[in-house]
Structure formats: structure tokens, C-alpha cells
Design an enzyme around this catalytic site. Structure first.
Site, PDB file in Angstrom:
ATOM      1  N   ARG A  62       0.861  -1.189   0.000  1.00 22.06           N
ATOM      2  CA  ARG A  62       0.000   0.000   0.000  1.00 22.06           C
ATOM      3  C   ARG A  62       0.894   1.234   0.000  1.00 22.06           C
ATOM      4  NH1 ARG A  62      -3.413  -2.959  -1.314  1.00 22.06           N
ATOM      5  NH2 ARG A  62      -5.501  -3.314  -0.429  1.00 22.06           N
ATOM      6  N   GLU A  73      -4.647   7.167  -4.795  1.00 21.78           N
ATOM      7  CA  GLU A  73      -4.847   6.519  -6.099  1.00 21.78           C
ATOM      8  C   GLU A  73      -6.152   6.979  -6.726  1.00 21.78           C
ATOM      9  OE1 GLU A  73      -4.429   2.271  -5.573  1.00 21.78           O
ATOM     10  OE2 GLU A  73      -2.382   2.486  -4.846  1.00 21.78           O
ATOM     11  N   HIS A 100      -1.658  -0.161  -9.770  1.00 26.49           N
ATOM     12  CA  HIS A 100      -2.183  -1.115  -8.768  1.00 26.49           C
ATOM     13  C   HIS A 100      -2.728  -2.391  -9.436  1.00 26.49           C
ATOM     14  CE1 HIS A 100      -3.910  -1.260  -4.425  1.00 26.49           C
ATOM     15  NE2 HIS A 100      -3.603  -2.473  -4.849  1.00 26.49           N
TER      16      HIS A 100
END
Ligand code: DGY
Length: 330
Positions: free
Chosen positions: A238, A267, A286
Site C-alpha cells: 500500500r 490513487e 495497482h
């Protein structure tokens, strides 16, 4: 009356159908646009089960609104987007999808490590843009992977799967984690280190730990100052675990050599973000678990988790401490 499920993003039809066998299902029909907060706020008050993604922040305010909610099923292994403590207070189960994405995420982690070390995206771009004129001794040279030392911060399922790949490449592996794991050390031929020692000795540092209050900004200026000049930081966990400003500074001032990032503090990352202007930084949107097979497995597991909780069956992936399932059975 059937219990109601709300799904916060368009998911494959076969997974939706699985839920429709037992429940009334409603869904946000967009695939690439997250559900607006005001709609989620309205929908969460009207359902017994919520199927959500890591893009939804299910905070205390939302949970307090959700009077009929009994389960929040996150289609991800990470669950920092959900306030589990508040959910527990209101008797709402929270579930995640561990296991099914382990190998796929380890593959991507290793791919990112290799892409960063060997400058693969940059080399591809160099060729495509017509810059390639001749072979030359130091053109697009990167860092060796074989024989290098990999330091893992966190040794959970995905970390362990990364070790197996690293060993195949002849790497020397060390790890740090809250609990030392002597059996795994022996089995995988890896060494435990304190974080500071690991940072000083590793050529590659992989962040593989969950994002919690304790790990927020775990890697910041002080930690970059300990790293080798040739160090490469890889993060597929993360974004918030790494202080991005400190990372930009560490790369700009050549304290470390490069970074491979699949995750960001916020994000999607803005296209003007300074991280995207830096050489030796490989960035991905991601996609750690993004294989067709794995995303299908994650969606199916998230659906099964909801089903089990709402039908009062045993569910292995309830995250609330000491949660007793069964209270919601009809
Ligand atoms: C997760 O599951 O937490 C990943 O970040 C996405 O697969």
C-alpha cells in the site's frame, strides 16, 4: 423477504448470478468509474450485505448510517479502506479475500523488481521512439538481480511467495517482521534482520506488510538515509507505507538508485505527480493481482464470503476479532 446485496462496481455476470441465487442484488453498473460517495451512502442504508472494492472508503460515518448492514465483503486482501473497529461495534462482519491472489501478486512483485532493475520500460520506450542507433557498452545499464540481496519488509503469504521466486534467481534473502519465523527461515534459507540492518544491507527492499497505523510512513527520510546507493525500493503493498515526498527526495539526491511502485498514497496518482518525472522509477496502476483467473477467484471468494455470513454459515475470512457468525441466519 430475500436479503439485499449491494455491489459497488460492475463485476462479471457469473459472480453476480451466484449472489442472485439467494439474494436481491443491486449494483453500481460502471466498470471504470467508482461509485460516488453520496450514492454509496444511500445504498449502504438499504442493504444487508455490501460487496465493495479497495477504492471505497467504508468509514465510521458510512457504517453508522447502515442500519440493516450485516456484512462488508472487500474484494481484496488488504482492508485498510474499512473501519473494522466501527463495523465490529455495530455487529457487522468484515471479510477479505486472502490466499487466492498470493502467487499472482508475487509474480507481479518480481516482474516489477526486474523491470526496475533492468530498466525495461525505459529501454522499450527508447527503442520505440527511434533513439536506438547502436549497441554501446554502458547503454541502459541497470542493476544485477542474480546474487543480489533482497530484504523483505513483512513475511506473510505474498512475501513468502516472493522469496521462492528470488531463490530461483540466486538471490540472498533477508526479512524483517513483527514476529520472527525460525521454521520458515530454515525451510526457505532466509535470515531475520532488524529493520535498520535490513535497510543497510539490502540491494532490493520489498514492502510486503499490511497498511496499518503502525506501518504508515514506515519508510521515510530516516530509512532512506540507511539504504545503499544502489538500493531499489519495490512497493506492491500500500502506498501509505512509504512517504512519497521522502522517496522523491531520496531518488533526486541519489541516496537510492530507483523504485518500482504498484501502489500510491493517493490513487489514482495524478499524471503531474513528481514520481512520474523521475528516472529509474517504474510505476504501475495497482495491478498486483490483475490476472483474469485471479480477479475471478477474488470476486467469487468475496461473493461466497457474503453468502456465508448472511446464511449463518462458517466463513473463514471474517476479519473482526472474536466475531461470532450465525447471528444473521434466517
Ligand atoms: C489487495 O487485494 O489488497 C490488492 O491490493 C489488490 O489485489
Amino acid at each position: 423477504m430475500k436479503k439485499r446485496i449491494y455491489i459497488t462496481r460492475k463485476i462479471p455476470g457469473e459472480i453476480k448470478s451466484l449472489l442472485e441465487q439467494d439474494f436481491t442484488v443491486d449494483m453500481w453498473h460502471e466498470e471504470h468509474i467508482p461509485i460516488p460517495k453520496n450514492i454509496l451512502k444511500e445504498k449502504i442504508t438499504q442493504c444487508d450485505g455490501l460487496f465493495c472494492l479497495l477504492t471505497e472508503e467504508i468509514d465510521a460515518k458510512l457504517i453508522e448510517h447502515a442500519k440493516s448492514l450485516k456484512v462488508i465483503s472487500n474484494m481484496a486482501v488488504g482492508f485498510n479502506n474499512i473501519d473494522v473497529e466501527t463495523a465490529t461495534k455495530y455487529g457487522i462482519a468484515v471479510t477479505n479475500t486472502p490466499g487466492v491472489l498470493t502467487e499472482t501478486t508475487a509474480d507481479l512483485t518480481f516482474a516489477l523488481l526486474m523491470a526496475t532493475a533492468r530498466r525495461i520500460p525505459e529501454a522499450e520506450q527508447y527503442l520505440r521512439s527511434g533513439k536506438w542507433e547502436t549497441w554501446s557498452p554502458m547503454l541502459l545499464t541497470g542493476q544485477d538481480i542474480w546474487g543480489a540481496t533482497l530484504g523483505l519488509i513483512g513475511l506473510g503469504r505474498i512475501g513468502t511467495a516472493v522469496v521462492k521466486r528470488a531463490k530461483g534467481f540466486g538471490m540472498n534473502v533477508m526479512y524483517t517482521s513483527r514476529t520472527q519465523k525460525p521454521e520458515v527461515e530454515e525451510q526457505l534459507d532466509i535470515t531475520y534482520k532488524r529493520l535498520e540492518d535490513l535497510l543497510q544491507q539490502s540491494d532490493f527492499i520489498c514492502v510486503m506488510t499490511p497498511y496499518t497505523k503502525e506501518t504508515e510512513n514506515l519508510i521515510s527520510t530516516e530509512q532512506f538515509n540507511l539504504m545503499k546507493k544502489n538500493a531499489i525500493l519495490i512497493n506492491t503493498a500500500r502506498g501509505g507505507i512509504v512517504n512519497e515526498q521522502a522517496l522523491v527526495e531520496a531518488i533526486q539526491t541519489k541516496k537510492i538508485w530507483g523504485a518500482g511502485l504498484d501502489v500510491f498514497a493517493s490513487e489514482p496518482i495524478s499524471k503531474d505527480d513528481r514520481l512520474l518525472q523521475l528516472p529509474n522509477v517504474v510505476t504501475l496502476p495497482h495491478i498486483g493481482s490483475a490476472s483474469i483467473q485471479t480477479r475471478m477467484r477474488m470476486a467469487k471468494l468475496a461473493a461466497e464470503n457474503i453468502k456465508k455470513v448472511l446464511l449463518g454459515e462458517d466463513c473463514d475470512y471474517i476479519l473482526n476479532p472474536d466475531f461470532k457468525n450465525g447471528a444473521t441466519s434466517t
